[in-house]
Design a protein around this motif. Structure first.
Motif, PDB file in Angstrom:
ATOM      1  N   VAL A  33      13.441  -4.801   8.670  1.00  0.00           N
ATOM      2  CA  VAL A  33      14.493  -5.668   9.108  1.00  0.00           C
ATOM      3  C   VAL A  33      14.545  -5.933  10.524  1.00  0.00           C
ATOM      4  N   SER A  34      14.148  -7.191  10.710  1.00  0.00           N
ATOM      5  CA  SER A  34      14.279  -7.400  12.092  1.00  0.00           C
ATOM      6  C   SER A  34      15.655  -7.668  12.865  1.00  0.00           C
ATOM      7  N   VAL A  35      16.106  -6.804  13.770  1.00  0.00           N
ATOM      8  CA  VAL A  35      17.398  -7.028  13.891  1.00  0.00           C
ATOM      9  C   VAL A  35      17.531  -7.901  15.163  1.00  0.00           C
ATOM     10  N   THR A  36      18.315  -9.097  14.929  1.00  0.00           N
ATOM     11  CA  THR A  36      18.567 -10.135  15.865  1.00  0.00           C
ATOM     12  C   THR A  36      19.777 -10.226  16.597  1.00  0.00           C
ATOM     13  N   LYS A  37      20.468  -9.208  16.770  1.00  0.00           N
ATOM     14  CA  LYS A  37      21.887  -9.266  17.404  1.00  0.00           C
ATOM     15  C   LYS A  37      21.524  -9.673  18.872  1.00  0.00           C
ATOM     16  N   THR A  38      20.534  -9.535  19.625  1.00  0.00           N
ATOM     17  CA  THR A  38      20.316 -10.085  20.771  1.00  0.00           C
ATOM     18  C   THR A  38      19.377 -11.229  21.134  1.00  0.00           C
ATOM     19  N   ALA A  39      18.848 -11.613  19.892  1.00  0.00           N
ATOM     20  CA  ALA A  39      18.035 -12.806  19.828  1.00  0.00           C
ATOM     21  C   ALA A  39      18.780 -14.193  19.628  1.00  0.00           C
ATOM     22  N   CYS A  40      18.254 -15.052  19.988  1.00  0.00           N
ATOM     23  CA  CYS A  40      18.532 -16.473  20.046  1.00  0.00           C
ATOM     24  C   CYS A  40      17.654 -17.269  18.928  1.00  0.00           C
ATOM     25  N   VAL A  41      18.146 -18.446  18.344  1.00  0.00           N
ATOM     26  CA  VAL A  41      17.362 -18.888  17.119  1.00  0.00           C
ATOM     27  C   VAL A  41      15.871 -19.310  17.547  1.00  0.00           C
ATOM     28  N   GLU A  42      15.711 -19.632  18.796  1.00  0.00           N
ATOM     29  CA  GLU A  42      14.273 -19.742  19.014  1.00  0.00           C
ATOM     30  C   GLU A  42      13.333 -18.723  18.875  1.00  0.00           C
ATOM     31  N   GLU A  43      13.932 -17.567  19.429  1.00  0.00           N
ATOM     32  CA  GLU A  43      13.225 -16.201  19.063  1.00  0.00           C
ATOM     33  C   GLU A  43      13.077 -16.010  17.646  1.00  0.00           C
ATOM     34  N   MET A  44      14.170 -16.203  16.848  1.00  0.00           N
ATOM     35  CA  MET A  44      14.031 -15.996  15.483  1.00  0.00           C
ATOM     36  C   MET A  44      13.053 -16.718  14.938  1.00  0.00           C
ATOM     37  N   ILE A 210      10.904   7.238   8.781  1.00  0.00           N
ATOM     38  CA  ILE A 210      10.003   6.780   7.374  1.00  0.00           C
ATOM     39  C   ILE A 210       9.353   8.266   7.001  1.00  0.00           C
ATOM     40  N   GLU A 211       9.049   9.093   7.936  1.00  0.00           N
ATOM     41  CA  GLU A 211       8.663  10.508   7.640  1.00  0.00           C
ATOM     42  C   GLU A 211       9.506  11.187   6.514  1.00  0.00           C
ATOM     43  N   GLU A 212      10.858  10.944   6.874  1.00  0.00           N
ATOM     44  CA  GLU A 212      11.854  11.453   5.858  1.00  0.00           C
ATOM     45  C   GLU A 212      12.332  10.555   4.715  1.00  0.00           C
ATOM     46  N   GLY A 213      11.531   9.480   4.376  1.00  0.00           N
ATOM     47  CA  GLY A 213      11.974   8.804   3.239  1.00  0.00           C
ATOM     48  C   GLY A 213      12.487   7.514   3.393  1.00  0.00           C
ATOM     49  N   SER A 214      12.648   6.898   4.707  1.00  0.00           N
ATOM     50  CA  SER A 214      13.227   5.693   4.717  1.00  0.00           C
ATOM     51  C   SER A 214      12.502   4.564   4.048  1.00  0.00           C
ATOM     52  N   ASN A 215      13.299   3.589   3.563  1.00  0.00           N
ATOM     53  CA  ASN A 215      12.452   2.472   2.927  1.00  0.00           C
ATOM     54  C   ASN A 215      12.962   1.102   3.548  1.00  0.00           C
ATOM     55  N   ILE A 216      14.094   1.091   4.374  1.00  0.00           N
ATOM     56  CA  ILE A 216      14.340   0.008   5.506  1.00  0.00           C
ATOM     57  C   ILE A 216      14.407   0.574   6.526  1.00  0.00           C
ATOM     58  N   VAL A 217      13.628  -0.129   7.650  1.00  0.00           N
ATOM     59  CA  VAL A 217      13.883   0.226   9.220  1.00  0.00           C
ATOM     60  C   VAL A 217      14.632  -1.089   9.567  1.00  0.00           C
ATOM     61  N   ARG A 218      15.425  -0.798  10.764  1.00  0.00           N
ATOM     62  CA  ARG A 218      16.190  -1.725  11.182  1.00  0.00           C
ATOM     63  C   ARG A 218      15.677  -1.765  12.705  1.00  0.00           C
ATOM     64  N   ILE A 219      14.966  -2.815  13.232  1.00  0.00           N
ATOM     65  CA  ILE A 219      14.034  -2.702  14.331  1.00  0.00           C
ATOM     66  C   ILE A 219      14.453  -3.915  15.243  1.00  0.00           C
ATOM     67  N   GLY A 220      15.309  -3.783  16.466  1.00  0.00           N
ATOM     68  CA  GLY A 220      15.685  -4.929  17.212  1.00  0.00           C
ATOM     69  C   GLY A 220      14.770  -4.663  18.592  1.00  0.00           C
ATOM     70  N   ARG A 221      14.959  -4.030  19.552  1.00  0.00           N
ATOM     71  CA  ARG A 221      14.395  -3.825  20.744  1.00  0.00           C
ATOM     72  C   ARG A 221      12.864  -3.868  20.716  1.00  0.00           C
ATOM     73  N   ALA A 222      12.186  -3.254  19.857  1.00  0.00           N
ATOM     74  CA  ALA A 222      10.600  -3.062  19.658  1.00  0.00           C
ATOM     75  C   ALA A 222      10.245  -4.346  19.485  1.00  0.00           C
ATOM     76  N   ILE A 223      10.977  -5.508  18.989  1.00  0.00           N
ATOM     77  CA  ILE A 223      10.389  -6.786  18.619  1.00  0.00           C
ATOM     78  C   ILE A 223      10.906  -7.865  19.831  1.00  0.00           C
ATOM     79  N   PHE A 224      12.291  -7.672  20.202  1.00  0.00           N
ATOM     80  CA  PHE A 224      12.814  -8.851  20.870  1.00  0.00           C
ATOM     81  C   PHE A 224      12.960  -8.320  22.758  1.00  0.00           C
ATOM     82  N   SER A 225      12.993  -7.239  22.866  1.00  0.00           N
ATOM     83  CA  SER A 225      12.849  -6.832  24.306  1.00  0.00           C
ATOM     84  C   SER A 225      11.364  -6.515  24.852  1.00  0.00           C
TER      85      SER A 225
END
Ligand SMILES: *Cc1c(COP(=O)(O)O)cnc(C)c1O
Length: 228
Positions: A33-44, A210-225
């Motif tokens: 899940v790509s966290v877009t709280k800091t992203a604009c529509v163009e970036e999305m 993920i090692e502990e069993g996550s099946n949804i990761v929520r990632i913002g900065r690694a994508i948009f910053s």
């Protein structure tokens, strides 16, 4: 610069795949899940072009504006705290609400979902670290809570979510992720349910999650910053 988001998405996907391989899991068992709280529509739009299919937003109003422009291109997840006066809009937008942590909120979601004939998928937010400043139930109140709202006809519980405290060494938060996984096992045993989702892990700690069993990761900065 224009290729940054596509490069970041590729690199995050590679890290997820490498981590899954290392711990003997399949990559398609972990949703990004790509966290877009800091992203604009163009970036999305760039993220969509790079293959992103799920957006996570913290605030209903921000999400509503973006949803109007990009609705059909992705599924929408609410990951931030939800106030009851925003529930109607939230139910209209989000396929999964990660942040249910009060009966009042659950009742409001149930009521608004029923008005539009929807069964709203939700996660129960638990603060496994016990950190006071965070939203979320205490681990030891969550089974009773889930038992209460499981009978609401327009709410569909899918699993649990947690936010780990921000720390410099992700190993520090491993016990909080492990505690969420163990809590899910316990909930399913006590309530005879088969909830399967664990939403945990963000930019600084998703591999440990993920090692502990996550099946949804929520990632913002690694994508948009550009400065992660
Ligand atoms: C902002 C946020 C994220 C993403 O955090 P990053 O460190 O930017 O990856 C994930 N979950 C929640 C609840 C958030 O508020």
């Amino acid at each position: 610069m224009p290729a940054m988001i596509a490069d970041n998405v590729r690199s995050v996907r590679q890290r997820i795949a490498a981590c899954c391989e290392k711990c003997g899991r399949t990559t398609d068992g972990v949703q990004l899940v790509s966290v877009t709280k800091t992203a604009c529509v163009e970036e999305m739009r760039e993220a969509i072009a790079a293959g992103v299919r799920a957006f996570g937003e913290n605030r209903v109003l921000d999400a509503a504006a973006k949803h109007r422009l990009l609705a059909d291109n992705a599924e929408w997840h609410l990951i931030g705290h939800l106030q009851t006066n925003k529930v109607r809009d939230a139910v209209g937008i989000f396929s999964l609400i990660h942040s249910v942590d009060s009966i009042k909120l659950a009742q409001a979601i149930d009521r608004e979902a029923s008005k539009i004939g929807k069964r709203q998928d939700v996660l129960i937010q638990v603060s496994t670290s016990g950190e006071e400043s965070k939203f979320g139930l205490a681990s030891d109140e969550s089974i009773e809570f889930i038992h209460k709202i499981a009978s609401f006809s327009n709410i569909n519980i899918k699993g649990l979510m947690t936010i780990a405290p921000a720390v410099s060494d992700p190993e520090t938060v491993r016990p909080y992720f492990r505690a969420l996984r163990e809590l899910l096992v316990k909930v399913n045993a006590v309530l005879s349910t088969k909830y399967g989702i664990l939403s945990m892990g963000m930019t600084d700690d998703f591999e440990v999650a993920i090692e502990e069993g996550s099946n949804i990761v929520r990632i913002g900065r690694a994508i948009f910053s550009d400065k992660k």
